[in-house]
Design an enzyme around this catalytic site. Structure first.
Site, PDB file in Angstrom:
ATOM      1  CD  GLU A 191      -6.173 -69.713  26.710  1.00 52.55           C
ATOM      2  OE1 GLU A 191      -6.954 -68.922  27.499  1.00 52.55           O
ATOM      3  OE2 GLU A 191      -5.246 -70.580  27.320  1.00 52.55           O
TER       4      GLU A 191
ATOM      5  CG  HIS B   1      -4.302 -65.067  27.583  1.00 53.54           C
ATOM      6  ND1 HIS B   1      -4.546 -66.421  26.805  1.00 53.54           N
ATOM      7  CD2 HIS B   1      -3.754 -65.378  28.579  1.00 53.54           C
ATOM      8  CE1 HIS B   1      -4.097 -67.231  27.510  1.00 53.54           C
ATOM      9  NE2 HIS B   1      -3.660 -66.669  28.805  1.00 53.54           N
TER      10      HIS B   1
ATOM     11  CD  GLU C 174       0.373 -66.407  30.109  1.00 55.02           C
ATOM     12  OE1 GLU C 174       0.235 -66.661  31.127  1.00 55.02           O
ATOM     13  OE2 GLU C 174      -0.600 -66.222  29.168  1.00 55.02           O
TER      14      GLU C 174
ATOM     15  N   GLY D 288      -1.348 -74.619  30.173  1.00 56.39           N
ATOM     16  CA  GLY D 288      -2.626 -75.685  30.459  1.00 56.39           C
ATOM     17  C   GLY D 288      -1.792 -76.920  29.918  1.00 56.39           C
TER      18      GLY D 288
ATOM     19  CB  SER E 259       2.264 -75.418  33.343  1.00 57.05           C
ATOM     20  OG  SER E 259       1.687 -75.889  32.096  1.00 57.05           O
TER      21      SER E 259
HETATM   22  P1  13P Z   1      -2.070 -72.406  33.035  1.00 55.01           P
HETATM   23  O1  13P Z   1      -1.552 -71.727  34.408  1.00 55.01           O
HETATM   24  O2  13P Z   1      -3.417 -73.202  33.228  1.00 55.01           O
HETATM   25  O3  13P Z   1      -1.130 -73.205  32.242  1.00 55.01           O
HETATM   26  O4  13P Z   1      -2.465 -71.246  32.252  1.00 55.01           O
HETATM   27  C1  13P Z   1      -1.476 -70.107  31.939  1.00 55.01           C
HETATM   28  C2  13P Z   1      -2.228 -68.876  31.245  1.00 55.01           C
HETATM   29  O5  13P Z   1      -2.733 -68.979  30.215  1.00 55.01           O
HETATM   30  C3  13P Z   1      -2.453 -67.629  32.053  1.00 55.01           C
HETATM   31  O6  13P Z   1      -2.776 -66.631  31.481  1.00 55.01           O
END
Ligand code: 13P
Length: 256
Positions: A96, A94, A166, A172, A213
């Protein structure tokens, strides 16, 4: 036909009690949509109680990360051996985790191998930054991430992998990629790369999600695209009503 898969990535949200309460409420709501595979990914702390609450049900559990080795002096980490038998899926790579934990492509590759060795199914996340997107580097970058993550993975093992595209700029932010744009990258950079590596049969069977999103209101736009097989959802997966609507939209769009 590829079975649609909707996974909720809860990130660092929900206490243990909130997580268990949530799945108890969600379960009856999503019951009618059995054609869609449904997964929740709570924090490590809540993974076990949620898995216990869901034992014998069709709502599956995933972890948000995994270490690359079985055990050892790795303070703060959770190993694939510990997750085995508790979760079915694990998110790996991911953005993050790449950003805050400084995970490299090589580490992500090692984690995928370790997860598969212990019978866990990786959801491999890839995606470009805003700068890369604006520089026109998306296709090359995403394709490179896919190649690096899958080094040494066999064609047979590919049956147990899901890839999530993603774009970082869409996570987000409310600035989601359009269905067409997401489909073009998923088709041209993800599925095409897997086809190059493993052939068209493996690529054609691979399930690829869009993430960034995703909301109940735009879910149908993604699911109506030919190469998008589901979604990896953050914010909208935290509410029972929204999660239910995502699953419903997926079931409807894929005619399931
Ligand atoms: P959002 O749906 O909050 O944009 O996050 C996406 C995400 O990082 C899912 O792993």
């Amino acid at each position: 036909m590829r079975q649609p898969i909707i996974a909720g990535n809860w990130k660092m949200y929900k206490t243990v009690q909130e997580s268990v309460d949530f799945v108890r409420q969600l379960l009856p709501r999503i019951e009618p949509f059995g054609s869609v595979e449904r997964v929740v990914c709570p924090t490590f702390l809540a993974v076990y109680p949620v898995a216990e609450a869901l034992r014998g049900t069709a709502l599956k559990v995933g972890a948000q990360n995994v270490a690359a080795v079985k055990e050892g002096a790795y303070t703060s980490q959770v190993s694939p051996a510990m997750l085995q038998g508790v979760v079915e899926y694990v998110i790996i790579g991911h953005s993050e985790a790449r950003k805050f934990l400084h995970e490299t492509d090589a580490e992500i590759n090692a984690k995928i191998k370790a997860a598969l060795e212990y019978g866990l199914k990786p959801i491999l996340a890839v995606g470009e930054s805003l700068e890369q997107n604006q520089a026109g580097e998306t296709q090359a970058f995403v394709s490179g991430q896919v190649r690096a993550a899958l080094q040494g993975i066999s064609a047979e093992q590919m049956a147990n992998i899901v890839i999530a595209y993603e774009p970082i700029w869409a996570i987000g932010t409310g600035k989601n990629a359009s269905g067409e744009v997401a489909n073009a990258i998923i088709s041209g950079a993800v599925r095409a790369t897997v086809a190059e590596l493993y052939g068209s049969a493996v690529a054609g069977a691979l399930r690829i999600q869009y993430g960034g999103s995703v909301k109940p209101d735009n879910m149908a736009e993604y699911m109506s695209q030919p190469d998008i097989d589901g979604a990896l959802v953050g914010g909208a997966s935290l509410k029972v009503d929204d999660f239910t609507r995502l699953v419903e939209a997926a079931a409807q769009a894929k005619g399931a």
